[in-house]
Write a protein that holds these residues in place. Structure first.
Motif, mmCIF file in Angstrom:
data_model
loop_
_atom_site.group_PDB
_atom_site.id
_atom_site.type_symbol
_atom_site.label_atom_id
_atom_site.label_comp_id
_atom_site.label_asym_id
_atom_site.label_seq_id
_atom_site.Cartn_x
_atom_site.Cartn_y
_atom_site.Cartn_z
ATOM 1 N N ILE A 95 -51.529 10.787 36.271
ATOM 2 C CA ILE A 95 -51.073 12.314 35.435
ATOM 3 C C ILE A 95 -51.502 12.078 34.113
ATOM 4 N N SER A 96 -51.962 11.010 33.454
ATOM 5 C CA SER A 96 -52.434 10.854 32.028
ATOM 6 C C SER A 96 -53.538 10.050 31.943
ATOM 7 N N PRO A 97 -54.571 10.432 31.125
ATOM 8 C CA PRO A 97 -55.959 9.672 31.063
ATOM 9 C C PRO A 97 -55.768 8.657 30.300
ATOM 10 N N VAL A 98 -54.608 8.712 29.459
ATOM 11 C CA VAL A 98 -54.228 7.625 28.530
ATOM 12 C C VAL A 98 -54.258 6.263 29.104
ATOM 13 N N SER A 99 -54.868 5.021 28.794
ATOM 14 C CA SER A 99 -54.859 3.861 28.925
ATOM 15 C C SER A 99 -54.695 3.636 30.310
ATOM 16 N N ARG A 100 -55.971 3.978 31.180
ATOM 17 C CA ARG A 100 -56.028 3.890 32.588
ATOM 18 C C ARG A 100 -55.901 2.319 32.991
ATOM 19 N N LEU A 101 -54.680 2.273 33.928
ATOM 20 C CA LEU A 101 -54.328 0.849 34.330
ATOM 21 C C LEU A 101 -54.700 0.470 35.869
ATOM 22 N N LEU A 102 -55.111 1.359 36.487
ATOM 23 C CA LEU A 102 -55.828 1.348 38.003
ATOM 24 C C LEU A 102 -57.131 1.760 37.763
ATOM 25 N N PRO A 103 -57.914 0.682 38.048
ATOM 26 C CA PRO A 103 -59.359 0.765 37.946
ATOM 27 C C PRO A 103 -59.955 1.878 39.037
ATOM 28 N N GLN A 104 -61.185 2.507 38.423
ATOM 29 C CA GLN A 104 -61.698 3.394 39.435
ATOM 30 C C GLN A 104 -62.504 2.699 40.578
ATOM 31 N N ASP A 105 -63.172 1.621 39.994
ATOM 32 C CA ASP A 105 -64.068 0.801 41.047
ATOM 33 C C ASP A 105 -63.392 0.316 42.240
ATOM 34 N N ARG A 106 -63.755 0.454 43.288
ATOM 35 C CA ARG A 106 -62.726 0.172 44.356
ATOM 36 C C ARG A 106 -62.652 -1.450 44.575
ATOM 37 N N ARG A 107 -63.517 -2.166 44.170
ATOM 38 C CA ARG A 107 -63.319 -3.761 44.366
ATOM 39 C C ARG A 107 -62.301 -4.264 43.194
ATOM 40 N N LEU A 108 -62.488 -3.575 41.986
ATOM 41 C CA LEU A 108 -61.467 -3.897 41.244
ATOM 42 C C LEU A 108 -59.945 -3.452 41.374
ATOM 43 N N LEU A 109 -59.979 -2.150 42.038
ATOM 44 C CA LEU A 109 -58.818 -1.612 42.440
ATOM 45 C C LEU A 109 -57.893 -2.370 43.435
ATOM 46 N N VAL A 110 -58.871 -3.038 44.225
ATOM 47 C CA VAL A 110 -58.343 -3.820 45.435
ATOM 48 C C VAL A 110 -57.822 -5.045 44.805
ATOM 49 N N GLU A 111 -58.530 -5.571 43.626
ATOM 50 C CA GLU A 111 -57.954 -7.064 43.153
ATOM 51 C C GLU A 111 -56.854 -6.766 42.281
ATOM 52 N N THR A 112 -56.791 -5.590 41.600
ATOM 53 C CA THR A 112 -55.393 -5.176 41.030
ATOM 54 C C THR A 112 -54.492 -5.243 41.798
ATOM 55 N N ARG A 113 -54.436 -4.449 42.722
ATOM 56 C CA ARG A 113 -53.330 -4.254 43.699
ATOM 57 C C ARG A 113 -53.210 -5.617 44.487
ATOM 58 N N ARG A 114 -54.029 -6.495 44.875
ATOM 59 C CA ARG A 114 -53.758 -7.692 45.496
ATOM 60 C C ARG A 114 -52.539 -8.653 44.308
ATOM 61 N N PHE A 115 -52.854 -8.621 42.973
ATOM 62 C CA PHE A 115 -52.146 -9.111 42.051
ATOM 63 C C PHE A 115 -50.845 -8.460 42.070
ATOM 64 N N GLU A 116 -50.584 -7.355 42.118
ATOM 65 C CA GLU A 116 -49.331 -6.524 42.206
ATOM 66 C C GLU A 116 -48.503 -6.868 43.116
ATOM 67 N N ALA A 117 -49.061 -6.935 44.424
ATOM 68 C CA ALA A 117 -48.326 -6.998 45.649
ATOM 69 C C ALA A 117 -47.738 -8.544 45.657
ATOM 70 N N LEU A 118 -48.561 -9.575 45.151
ATOM 71 C CA LEU A 118 -48.147 -10.907 45.102
ATOM 72 C C LEU A 118 -47.098 -11.201 43.988
ATOM 73 N N ALA A 119 -47.389 -10.393 42.731
ATOM 74 C CA ALA A 119 -46.283 -10.585 41.918
ATOM 75 C C ALA A 119 -44.921 -10.036 42.290
ATOM 76 N N ASP A 120 -45.166 -8.595 42.776
ATOM 77 C CA ASP A 120 -43.809 -8.010 43.535
ATOM 78 C C ASP A 120 -43.014 -8.920 44.742
ATOM 79 N N GLY A 121 -44.037 -9.594 45.349
ATOM 80 C CA GLY A 121 -43.501 -10.284 46.504
ATOM 81 C C GLY A 121 -42.578 -11.711 45.974
ATOM 82 N N ILE A 122 -43.248 -12.449 44.592
ATOM 83 C CA ILE A 122 -42.302 -13.321 44.186
ATOM 84 C C ILE A 122 -41.111 -12.635 43.821
ATOM 85 N N CYS A 123 -41.035 -11.571 42.919
ATOM 86 C CA CYS A 123 -39.757 -10.892 42.605
ATOM 87 C C CYS A 123 -38.887 -10.612 43.772
ATOM 88 N N ASP A 124 -39.407 -10.106 44.890
ATOM 89 C CA ASP A 124 -38.577 -9.973 45.991
ATOM 90 C C ASP A 124 -37.929 -11.314 46.489
#
Length: 203
Positions: free
Chosen positions: A73-102
């Protein structure tokens, strides 16, 4: 919009940091799901925070859904890459970090039970997830300056919130000694205003 959150939740902290980075003004309503007076279940049937209350009365949950919405909803400081490869890598880090928190949260909950009801086998199982997850994150990060290798992203925010939660709940866990590259990343993140302003209160 309004964010329902606990100040000690790493998932809520992730959303609060994203709000700050995106420069989105959003009131905060504090709610601790464990307390009898909690109203979280009125907005999230799972009874978990964070919950983003929308202006039309609907609600968004969990943190991964909320941050994706906020980034869109905001173009400021995009935190999810538009490139598909980078997006998957970013989501992979998030999933693993969230899993450790779980896993860490599961240990916290187990240790709150009466001693005679606690299961050391369960705690050890969750600790194993934390140990393996940290090792994997460290290997994925390597010597890169940012998690996805390109720039500051949601991957770094999720990883930083997870490490902060370990500091908050497991101060005796020597993750810094084991993974100096994660320590370097965490120190860099901790210097940012969005992280400094969302440090959990002292227990």
């Amino acid at each position: 919009m309004k964010l329902i959150a606990s100040l000690t939740s790493p998932y809520a902290r992730k959303v609060r940091i994203v709000l700050a980075e995106k420069k989105i003004d959003c009131p905060l309503q504090l709610d601790i799901p464990w307390e009898s007076t909690s109203t979280v279940a009125d907005f999230n049937p799972l009874g978990k925070v964070p919950v983003l209350l929308m202006d039309d009365g609907s609600s968004l949950y969990d943190s991964r859904v909320i941050v994706e919405y906020l980034d869109a909803i905001s173009p400021v400081s995009r935190l999810l890459p538009q490139d598909r490869r980078l997006l998957v890598e970013t989501r992979r880090f998030e999933a693993l970090a969230d899993g450790i928190c779980d896993a860490a949260a599961n240990i916290v909950v187990e240790r709150r039970r009466p001693t005679v009801q606690q299961s050391q086998e369960w705690v050890d199982r969750q600790q194993g997830k934390i140990d393996r997850g940290l090792a994997a994150l460290s290997a994925m990060l390597g010597e890169r300056h940012w998690c996805n290798g390109e720039g500051y992203s949601l991957a770094d925010i999720a990883t930083g919130c997870m490490l902060g939660y370990l500091d908050f709940r497991f101060a005796d866990l020597p993750w810094r000694d084991l993974y100096p590259n994660l320590e370097r990343l965490y120190d860099k993140l901790s210097a940012q205003a969005s992280f400094a302003d969302t440090v959990p209160p002292a227990a």
